[in-house]
Design a protein around this motif. Structure first.
Motif, PDB file in Angstrom:
ATOM      1  N   SER A   1     -31.078   0.177   0.316  1.00 42.31           N
ATOM      2  CA  SER A   1     -30.618  -1.216   0.366  1.00 42.31           C
ATOM      3  C   SER A   1     -31.184  -1.960   1.565  1.00 42.31           C
ATOM      4  O   SER A   1     -31.331  -3.185   1.530  1.00 42.31           O
ATOM      5  N   HIS A   2     -31.528  -1.228   2.636  1.00 41.31           N
ATOM      6  CA  HIS A   2     -31.971  -1.858   3.882  1.00 41.31           C
ATOM      7  C   HIS A   2     -33.426  -2.332   3.837  1.00 41.31           C
ATOM      8  O   HIS A   2     -33.866  -3.048   4.731  1.00 41.31           O
ATOM      9  N   VAL A   3     -34.169  -1.930   2.800  1.00 36.02           N
ATOM     10  CA  VAL A   3     -35.568  -2.362   2.682  1.00 36.02           C
ATOM     11  C   VAL A   3     -35.880  -2.919   1.294  1.00 36.02           C
ATOM     12  O   VAL A   3     -37.017  -3.278   1.004  1.00 36.02           O
ATOM     13  N   ALA A   4     -34.880  -3.000   0.434  1.00 34.21           N
ATOM     14  CA  ALA A   4     -35.110  -3.322  -0.976  1.00 34.21           C
ATOM     15  C   ALA A   4     -35.426  -4.795  -1.204  1.00 34.21           C
ATOM     16  O   ALA A   4     -34.911  -5.684  -0.518  1.00 34.21           O
ATOM     17  N   ASP A   5     -36.262  -5.028  -2.203  1.00 27.38           N
ATOM     18  CA  ASP A   5     -36.483  -6.370  -2.731  1.00 27.38           C
ATOM     19  C   ASP A   5     -35.484  -6.676  -3.837  1.00 27.38           C
ATOM     20  O   ASP A   5     -35.165  -7.839  -4.100  1.00 27.38           O
ATOM     21  N   ALA A   6     -35.007  -5.639  -4.510  1.00 28.63           N
ATOM     22  CA  ALA A   6     -34.034  -5.790  -5.580  1.00 28.63           C
ATOM     23  C   ALA A   6     -33.132  -4.565  -5.593  1.00 28.63           C
ATOM     24  O   ALA A   6     -33.512  -3.486  -5.126  1.00 28.63           O
ATOM     25  N   LEU A   7     -31.925  -4.733  -6.145  1.00 29.95           N
ATOM     26  CA  LEU A   7     -30.911  -3.689  -6.119  1.00 29.95           C
ATOM     27  C   LEU A   7     -30.268  -3.513  -7.491  1.00 29.95           C
ATOM     28  O   LEU A   7     -30.033  -4.497  -8.211  1.00 29.95           O
ATOM     29  N   ILE A   8     -29.952  -2.265  -7.824  1.00 28.12           N
ATOM     30  CA  ILE A   8     -29.005  -1.999  -8.898  1.00 28.12           C
ATOM     31  C   ILE A   8     -27.658  -1.757  -8.244  1.00 28.12           C
ATOM     32  O   ILE A   8     -27.553  -0.965  -7.299  1.00 28.12           O
ATOM     33  N   ILE A   9     -26.638  -2.469  -8.719  1.00 28.32           N
ATOM     34  CA  ILE A   9     -25.313  -2.377  -8.129  1.00 28.32           C
ATOM     35  C   ILE A   9     -24.290  -2.025  -9.215  1.00 28.32           C
ATOM     36  O   ILE A   9     -24.571  -2.143 -10.406  1.00 28.32           O
ATOM     37  N   ALA A  10     -23.111  -1.563  -8.787  1.00 32.48           N
ATOM     38  CA  ALA A  10     -22.039  -1.237  -9.728  1.00 32.48           C
ATOM     39  C   ALA A  10     -20.698  -1.616  -9.118  1.00 32.48           C
ATOM     40  O   ALA A  10     -20.512  -1.537  -7.901  1.00 32.48           O
ATOM     41  N   TRP A  11     -19.762  -2.013  -9.964  1.00 25.52           N
ATOM     42  CA  TRP A  11     -18.416  -2.356  -9.517  1.00 25.52           C
ATOM     43  C   TRP A  11     -17.425  -2.052 -10.625  1.00 25.52           C
ATOM     44  O   TRP A  11     -17.801  -1.818 -11.774  1.00 25.52           O
ATOM     45  N   GLU A  12     -16.131  -2.065 -10.259  1.00 25.14           N
ATOM     46  CA  GLU A  12     -15.058  -1.893 -11.226  1.00 25.14           C
ATOM     47  C   GLU A  12     -14.360  -3.225 -11.479  1.00 25.14           C
ATOM     48  O   GLU A  12     -14.145  -4.007 -10.542  1.00 25.14           O
ATOM     49  N   ASP A  13     -14.004  -3.466 -12.741  1.00 17.54           N
ATOM     50  CA  ASP A  13     -13.203  -4.634 -13.106  1.00 17.54           C
ATOM     51  C   ASP A  13     -11.830  -4.479 -12.459  1.00 17.54           C
ATOM     52  O   ASP A  13     -11.161  -3.455 -12.649  1.00 17.54           O
TER      53      ASP A  13
ATOM     54  N   VAL B   1      -9.123  -5.681 -13.170  1.00 16.03           N
ATOM     55  CA  VAL B   1      -8.025  -5.660 -14.144  1.00 16.03           C
ATOM     56  C   VAL B   1      -8.050  -4.385 -14.976  1.00 16.03           C
ATOM     57  O   VAL B   1      -7.052  -3.670 -15.083  1.00 16.03           O
ATOM     58  N   THR B   2      -9.204  -4.062 -15.557  1.00 15.51           N
ATOM     59  CA  THR B   2      -9.300  -2.920 -16.479  1.00 15.51           C
ATOM     60  C   THR B   2      -9.842  -1.662 -15.830  1.00 15.51           C
ATOM     61  O   THR B   2      -9.741  -0.578 -16.406  1.00 15.51           O
ATOM     62  N   ASP B   3     -10.440  -1.779 -14.669  1.00 19.82           N
ATOM     63  CA  ASP B   3     -11.095  -0.689 -13.940  1.00 19.82           C
ATOM     64  C   ASP B   3     -12.367  -0.202 -14.633  1.00 19.82           C
ATOM     65  O   ASP B   3     -12.931   0.825 -14.255  1.00 19.82           O
ATOM     66  N   ALA B   4     -12.833  -0.923 -15.639  1.00 18.48           N
ATOM     67  CA  ALA B   4     -14.088  -0.565 -16.300  1.00 18.48           C
ATOM     68  C   ALA B   4     -15.258  -0.792 -15.349  1.00 18.48           C
ATOM     69  O   ALA B   4     -15.279  -1.766 -14.582  1.00 18.48           O
ATOM     70  N   ARG B   5     -16.231   0.111 -15.394  1.00 21.73           N
ATOM     71  CA  ARG B   5     -17.390   0.005 -14.501  1.00 21.73           C
ATOM     72  C   ARG B   5     -18.482  -0.830 -15.151  1.00 21.73           C
ATOM     73  O   ARG B   5     -18.753  -0.710 -16.345  1.00 21.73           O
ATOM     74  N   HIS B   6     -19.102  -1.676 -14.336  1.00 25.05           N
ATOM     75  CA  HIS B   6     -20.209  -2.515 -14.781  1.00 25.05           C
ATOM     76  C   HIS B   6     -21.375  -2.350 -13.821  1.00 25.05           C
ATOM     77  O   HIS B   6     -21.188  -2.089 -12.626  1.00 25.05           O
TER      78      HIS B   6
ATOM     79  N   VAL C   1     -24.581   1.646  -5.671  1.00 26.37           N
ATOM     80  CA  VAL C   1     -23.837   2.115  -6.854  1.00 26.37           C
ATOM     81  C   VAL C   1     -22.750   3.109  -6.471  1.00 26.37           C
ATOM     82  O   VAL C   1     -21.588   2.928  -6.809  1.00 26.37           O
ATOM     83  N   ASN C   2     -23.080   4.169  -5.795  1.00 25.55           N
ATOM     84  CA  ASN C   2     -22.208   5.280  -5.401  1.00 25.55           C
ATOM     85  C   ASN C   2     -21.111   5.598  -6.411  1.00 25.55           C
ATOM     86  O   ASN C   2     -20.087   4.924  -6.487  1.00 25.55           O
ATOM     87  N   THR C   3     -21.340   6.646  -7.157  1.00 29.75           N
ATOM     88  CA  THR C   3     -20.452   7.036  -8.251  1.00 29.75           C
ATOM     89  C   THR C   3     -19.027   7.304  -7.803  1.00 29.75           C
ATOM     90  O   THR C   3     -18.073   6.998  -8.518  1.00 29.75           O
ATOM     91  N   PHE C   4     -18.847   7.877  -6.614  1.00 28.68           N
ATOM     92  CA  PHE C   4     -17.522   8.324  -6.207  1.00 28.68           C
ATOM     93  C   PHE C   4     -16.718   7.278  -5.440  1.00 28.68           C
ATOM     94  O   PHE C   4     -15.539   7.479  -5.163  1.00 28.68           O
ATOM     95  N   SER C   5     -17.331   6.193  -5.072  1.00 32.76           N
ATOM     96  CA  SER C   5     -16.647   5.187  -4.267  1.00 32.76           C
ATOM     97  C   SER C   5     -15.918   4.193  -5.159  1.00 32.76           C
ATOM     98  O   SER C   5     -16.519   3.482  -5.956  1.00 32.76           O
ATOM     99  N   HIS C   6     -14.588   4.158  -5.024  1.00 34.96           N
ATOM    100  CA  HIS C   6     -13.763   3.212  -5.790  1.00 34.96           C
ATOM    101  C   HIS C   6     -13.348   2.100  -4.822  1.00 34.96           C
ATOM    102  O   HIS C   6     -12.179   1.947  -4.483  1.00 34.96           O
ATOM    103  N   SER C   7     -14.332   1.325  -4.418  1.00 36.16           N
ATOM    104  CA  SER C   7     -14.077   0.398  -3.310  1.00 36.16           C
ATOM    105  C   SER C   7     -14.708  -0.981  -3.494  1.00 36.16           C
ATOM    106  O   SER C   7     -14.700  -1.793  -2.576  1.00 36.16           O
ATOM    107  N   LEU C   8     -15.244  -1.253  -4.684  1.00 39.14           N
ATOM    108  CA  LEU C   8     -15.832  -2.553  -4.964  1.00 39.14           C
ATOM    109  C   LEU C   8     -15.308  -3.043  -6.316  1.00 39.14           C
ATOM    110  O   LEU C   8     -15.439  -2.344  -7.322  1.00 39.14           O
ATOM    111  N   PHE C   9     -14.723  -4.236  -6.307  1.00 40.64           N
ATOM    112  CA  PHE C   9     -14.080  -4.753  -7.513  1.00 40.64           C
ATOM    113  C   PHE C   9     -14.562  -6.163  -7.823  1.00 40.64           C
ATOM    114  O   PHE C   9     -14.941  -6.921  -6.913  1.00 40.64           O
ATOM    115  N   GLY C  10     -14.554  -6.474  -9.104  1.00 37.51           N
ATOM    116  CA  GLY C  10     -14.985  -7.793  -9.539  1.00 37.51           C
ATOM    117  C   GLY C  10     -13.959  -8.445 -10.442  1.00 37.51           C
ATOM    118  O   GLY C  10     -13.256  -7.771 -11.201  1.00 37.51           O
TER     119      GLY C  10
END
Length: 397
Positions: free
Chosen positions: A154-166, A168-173, A126-135
């Motif tokens: 992430s290196h041992v997880a069975d499941a992950l919560i992830i976040a990215w920015e649109d 086009v709109t830069d909205a976070r999902h 997720v990392n709140t401050f990283s503006h480096s993943l877009f969808g």
């Protein structure tokens, strides 16, 4: 490393007893594991077999429904031996609880059912401050490209919560996905001086597909006080890791002082433990740590009560909990840094070897305290004290 499978239905006393058993198991190899870094696969296997991964799943979803107070005491107990595992366990529960406010009811049901059935551990990217993943949106799919640093677990997880920015709109999902998704690469590049097995490195995304059904959305709770407890949960995990590490460090130092430390040549004492200076320093550290622990207890009870209030939680009740957690976090971090640094004064020169590994305590605390600077939490408490105004819910508040 071996472990006995435990029925996760249990009760608080049995869960805490199991955490104590794991503490002893992890302590035996903590120095070696710290020096090795990487994936703590044996520890995660033991944690899975302990039954403790699923106790936070609420009763309404078929789980035992352990309170935050119990979960955080387990974090603290594990941290007395291994800060990385305590971190991973605490964040796992943070993500599970996040699903209960971020996800729609049907999403909650599906993810909780899968967590129970698979005995899953959750991580994040997720990392709140990283503006480096877009969808980009393509029909019923999002396609993600980029990277996220500080992806703890992430290196041992069975499941992950992830976040990215649109893009086009830069909205976070946000979305929840299982590990091993096509195009998702865990880089295993975490090289922190402490918390060396938390996997807090980079996840790279290359055309990673996310279906709209995986995107987390719960409009009914959006903006409600109960949905803003995430930062308090994270701070609570951190502060209990600090407290646990400080307790572990002080107990380990005491054992070394009693068994190996030599009296200073000008002390006039035949035994190191008879030196008034040594007694005073240990007394100071114990007193300060005990006070910090009591404040940490008040904070975990405050968070637990706020969470248990559910949809009825008010902004004022949330604010009171935020102040208590912030104060406890500041105190825990300050005291843990002092304890893990000053133990060398009273153990002596021979304690400062890589073989002993006493430096891991300070490295872990120093690394973790930087995640959430005490300065800003202290200001929040001061502002509240002067004005009566609670901090606005937001990142780290």
């Amino acid at each position: 490393m071996t472990a006995t499978i435990v029925d996760a239905r249990g009760n608080p006393d049995s869960w805490l007893a199991e955490a104590t058993r794991l503490r002893a198991l992890f302590a035996a190899e903590s120095v070696v594991n710290d020096q090795a870094g990487g994936q703590p696969l044996a520890q995660i296997h033991a944690l899975k077999n302990s039954g403790l991964l699923t106790i936070g799943v609420p009763v309404s979803h078929g789980g035992p429904g352990a309170s935050w107070a119990v979960l955080l005491r387990i974090v603290r107990e594990l941290a007395k031996a291994d800060g990385s595992i305590a971190h991973l366990y605490g964040y796992h529960n943070n993500f599970l609880h996040g699903l209960l406010t971020m996800a729609a009811p049907d999403q909650q049901r599906d993810w909780m059912t899968s967590t129970l059935a698979g005995n899953w551990i959750w991580g994040n990217s997720v990392n709140t401050f990283s503006h480096s993943l877009f969808g980009r949106r393509e029909g019923d799919w999002w396609v993600l490209n980029g990277r996220r640093p500080f992806s703890s677990g992430s290196h041992v997880a069975d499941a992950l919560i992830i976040a990215w920015e649109d893009e086009v709109t830069d909205a976070r999902h946000f979305a929840a996905i299982t590990a091993g998704r096509q195009g998702l690469t865990i880089e295993h590049d975490w090289d922190g001086i402490g918390q060396r097995q938390t996997g807090s490195g980079t996840v790279t995304y290359t055309d990673v597909p996310i279906h709209v059904s995986e995107v987390l959305s719960n409009p009914a709770l959006a903006g409600r006080p109960i949905a803003t407890l995430g930062p308090l949960q994270q701070q609570s995990v951190l502060l209990n890791v600090f407290i646990g590490q400080a307790i572990g460090a002080l107990e380990e130092a005491r054992g070394y002082t009693l068994g190996k430390s030599r009296p200073w040549i000008h002390s006039g004492c035949e035994r190191h433990v008879d030196d008034p200076w040594i007694k005073r320093v240990y007394g100071e550290l114990h007193i300060r740590l005990r006070a910090a622990e009591l404040l940490a207890d008040a904070a975990l009870d405050a968070l637990s009560a706020a969470w248990a209030t559910g949809d009825a939680l008010t902004a004022a009740e949330r604010g009171e909990a935020a102040i208590t957690v912030a104060a406890a976090n500041v105190q825990a971090g300050d005291v843990a840094l002092e304890v893990t640094q000053r133990i060398f004064e009273v153990m002596g020169a021979r304690s400062a070897t890589r073989t002993n590994g006493f430096d891991r305590w300070w490295r872990n605390v120093r690394t973790h305290t930087l995640h959430n600077p005490a300065e800003y939490k202290t200001r929040n408490v001061g502002h509240w004290f002067l004005t009566g105004e609670f901090p606005e819910p937001g990142t780290f508040q």
